[in-house]
Write a protein that holds these residues in place. Sequence first.
Motif, PDB file in Angstrom:
ATOM      1  N   SER A 106     -17.052 -19.302 -21.603  1.00 22.82           N
ATOM      2  CA  SER A 106     -17.205 -19.232 -20.129  1.00 22.82           C
ATOM      3  C   SER A 106     -15.782 -19.628 -19.679  1.00 22.82           C
ATOM      4  CB  SER A 106     -18.284 -20.058 -19.600  1.00 22.82           C
ATOM      5  OG  SER A 106     -18.213 -21.314 -20.233  1.00 22.82           O
ATOM      6  N   TYR A 107     -15.628 -19.076 -18.663  1.00 24.24           N
ATOM      7  CA  TYR A 107     -14.093 -19.275 -18.355  1.00 24.24           C
ATOM      8  C   TYR A 107     -14.064 -19.748 -16.713  1.00 24.24           C
ATOM      9  CZ  TYR A 107      -8.990 -17.876 -17.871  1.00 24.24           C
ATOM     10  OH  TYR A 107      -7.810 -17.944 -17.295  1.00 24.24           O
ATOM     11  N   MET A 108     -13.348 -20.929 -16.535  1.00 25.06           N
ATOM     12  CA  MET A 108     -13.510 -21.259 -15.144  1.00 25.06           C
ATOM     13  C   MET A 108     -12.141 -21.948 -14.775  1.00 25.06           C
ATOM     14  SD  MET A 108     -15.578 -24.899 -15.895  1.00 25.06           S
ATOM     15  CE  MET A 108     -16.118 -24.782 -17.625  1.00 25.06           C
ATOM     16  N   GLU A 109     -12.398 -22.168 -13.433  1.00 30.46           N
ATOM     17  CA  GLU A 109     -10.942 -22.707 -12.770  1.00 30.46           C
ATOM     18  C   GLU A 109     -11.367 -23.460 -11.605  1.00 30.46           C
ATOM     19  OE1 GLU A 109      -7.847 -19.665 -10.734  1.00 30.46           O
ATOM     20  OE2 GLU A 109      -9.539 -19.977  -9.546  1.00 30.46           O
ATOM     21  N   ILE A 110     -10.515 -24.604 -11.511  1.00 29.49           N
ATOM     22  CA  ILE A 110     -10.755 -25.671 -10.632  1.00 29.49           C
ATOM     23  C   ILE A 110      -9.505 -25.412  -9.652  1.00 29.49           C
ATOM     24  CG2 ILE A 110     -11.001 -27.944  -9.801  1.00 29.49           C
ATOM     25  CD1 ILE A 110     -11.941 -28.588 -12.847  1.00 29.49           C
ATOM     26  N   TYR A 111      -9.758 -25.026  -8.423  1.00 31.30           N
ATOM     27  CA  TYR A 111      -8.752 -24.594  -7.516  1.00 31.30           C
ATOM     28  C   TYR A 111      -9.182 -25.412  -6.164  1.00 31.30           C
ATOM     29  CZ  TYR A 111      -6.043 -22.116  -4.114  1.00 31.30           C
ATOM     30  OH  TYR A 111      -5.272 -21.756  -3.174  1.00 31.30           O
ATOM     31  N   ASN A 112      -8.148 -26.151  -5.451  1.00 29.49           N
ATOM     32  CA  ASN A 112      -8.664 -27.000  -4.432  1.00 29.49           C
ATOM     33  C   ASN A 112      -9.869 -27.648  -4.529  1.00 29.49           C
ATOM     34  OD1 ASN A 112      -6.395 -26.442  -2.818  1.00 29.49           O
ATOM     35  ND2 ASN A 112      -7.431 -24.931  -1.631  1.00 29.49           N
TER      36      ASN A 112
END
Length: 637
Positions: free
Chosen positions: A142-148
């Motif tokens: 899985s691929y995730m991003e933490i943005y703001n």
Amino acid sequence: MEKRSSATKVKVVVRLRPSLSPSENTCVNVVGNRVQILNHRNVEESLQYEFNTVFDEKSSQAQVFSTSVEPMLEKVLHGQNVSVFAYGPTGAGKTHTMLGMTSDPGIIPRVIQSLFEAIDKKQASALTGSTNQAPQFKVTFSYMEIYNEKVHDLLASGHQDLPIREDASKNIFVADLSEKSIDKYETFMNQFEPAASNRTVAATKLNKYSSRSHTILLLKICRREPDGKELRGKLYLIDLAGSEDNRRTGNKGIRLKESGAINKSLFVLGEVVDAINQNQPRIPYRNSKLTRLLQDSIGGGCHAVMITNIAPEERFYYDTYCTLNFATKSKKIVNTITTHVVRPPSIEKPTATVRPLKRRSASLQSAKPRLPKSSNSLSSLPAAELHSSSSSAATVSNDPLPSPLVRQQKAFESAIQEKLSAMEKLVENLRTTANANDVSASDHKPLTASKTSTPASKGTRKSLRLSLVSVQSDDSPDVIFPTPKASKGKLTDATNLLKQRYFGPPRQKVKKQKIQYRVVEDSTSCSPLFPQSPAVSRKRASSQDFESPTTKKIKAAPQIFNNGDQAKRNAEFLELLNSATVKELQELQTVGVKRAKMIYEWRELHGSFTSTQSLLEVPGFSDKVLKKLLRSNFVTV
Ligand SMILES: Nc1ncnc2c1ncn2[C@@H]1O[C@H](COP(=O)(O)OP(=O)(O)OP(=O)(O)O)[C@@H](O)[C@H]1O
């Protein structure tokens, strides 16, 4: 199932990228595994930092991978978690290190390639071995991003904010992400545009915020051995956002907000590292999404490799200085590695594991020799049950103290015994007074009986006492309900005597009782022999849900009792109200000092009570209070 093994420090390596503008002065030197930078407080001095490995500006992607990451893959294939994260200021080479370019791939593509090579190798060698049975592997990612401070699933369509939840293993925080089988990886990777030397061009279709978000690629590897045992390892590959000095970059508006969020999570990351190093009782993992995700990597059960990227140019001096200080703090962190093994149920109960538990339960019995042997004792449980509840067995083992529930119950029980005993004395006193006033001889009989309790009364008392706090059924309570002193005849149960006197001897002796605890809210609810008012029944509906059919039957019993006996009991109670002293009144159930005084004073002022209902005229007596008093003293309205 988890196994804790050796404690391992976070491995911190440093990578210095080449200078991107040859005309600009540099301020960083690499000597062996040391990094030197100028001391800004004294330019004639230099500061030195030592790390596990330091890669200079000439180091290749292959070198970084083979030295720092490749040895970790074996651990993932053996059910351990590994986290590799790139940390450093903006533009120092984190994305280059983690992702790289098609022509010069970084850690992520190399990990995928090596992982499958390792899997192929393991299967091939197992098949050529004596067993001829190979382990099976399942790889998902899985691929995730933490943005703001929001978590986005980069594989799902649309960027929704995802909550972070705690993993079943209790030490990993994961977002609810869509998972793709690894055969989709090629397609996934092709969505990246090759990173060019200009970092704005390096932004990808998938990760449009590139340098402004933390991106996490999570690979899950499940290895199933021919015997059914499963080893579950996770590999986190993290490209952290770079921190920015807002004054230097002149960030405004959305950029400032982004930058604030990045700084916040990196700031919390710094706090977490400090808290761990200072052995603080509370580590602020929950203060940011990033630290929650990194919880297992920093001070958790994961192998962690921190690749610290630094830039050589002078304009990065302050960032480099701060980054090296943070890296130095991080290398002190110790993780205790956890291996995640799941065994099939059939191999969960080897005799070697069960035996100590059996011994423990045996020692438990020997420690309490006076307790009767019971069919539900620990030793009679099937071995599998013991094993499956090993933690509870361990709680019981060799502990001389009863549980708080049992202690509470004992205290309650002795309080009730005292009350009953006092009440008996009270009745006896009344009788004595009545005798003196020429009460008929037939009334003495039960009182004489009260001094030497008969076996029948003992049996009834026991059943009554147990019913005060428990639900009865067919087996004996042994371990959890030791026989109280009262059953040896030291205390006489007035309530029981009253019951015998007015309702006759118990119809049937209760042979065996098994305690199933239920909550007893107050002492007034102790009598199951008298029906409760609808209001009270409603209040106690939840606890009644747990009652056995036997208890329900006992509760229904008063309906078959003799009405004449009950009338006598009521008259006796009224007599007591009209003649007892304050102290004597206090002996009644639910009557304390205050109420006893109120009753006494009312009587002094208004004369005798004509009925129990007259108590409603006494200050502090509501309908509810009166019902409670009558019920708990076995008087009907
Ligand atoms: N070891 C290296 N060799 C050659 N070029 C490099 C190296 N490291 C970084 N670069 C180049 O430097 C530039 C900045 O690197 P990169 O984008 O990886 O930085 P970053 O730390 O990820 O920045 P950000 O935090 O903004 O994402 C890129 O153009 C990249 O190609």
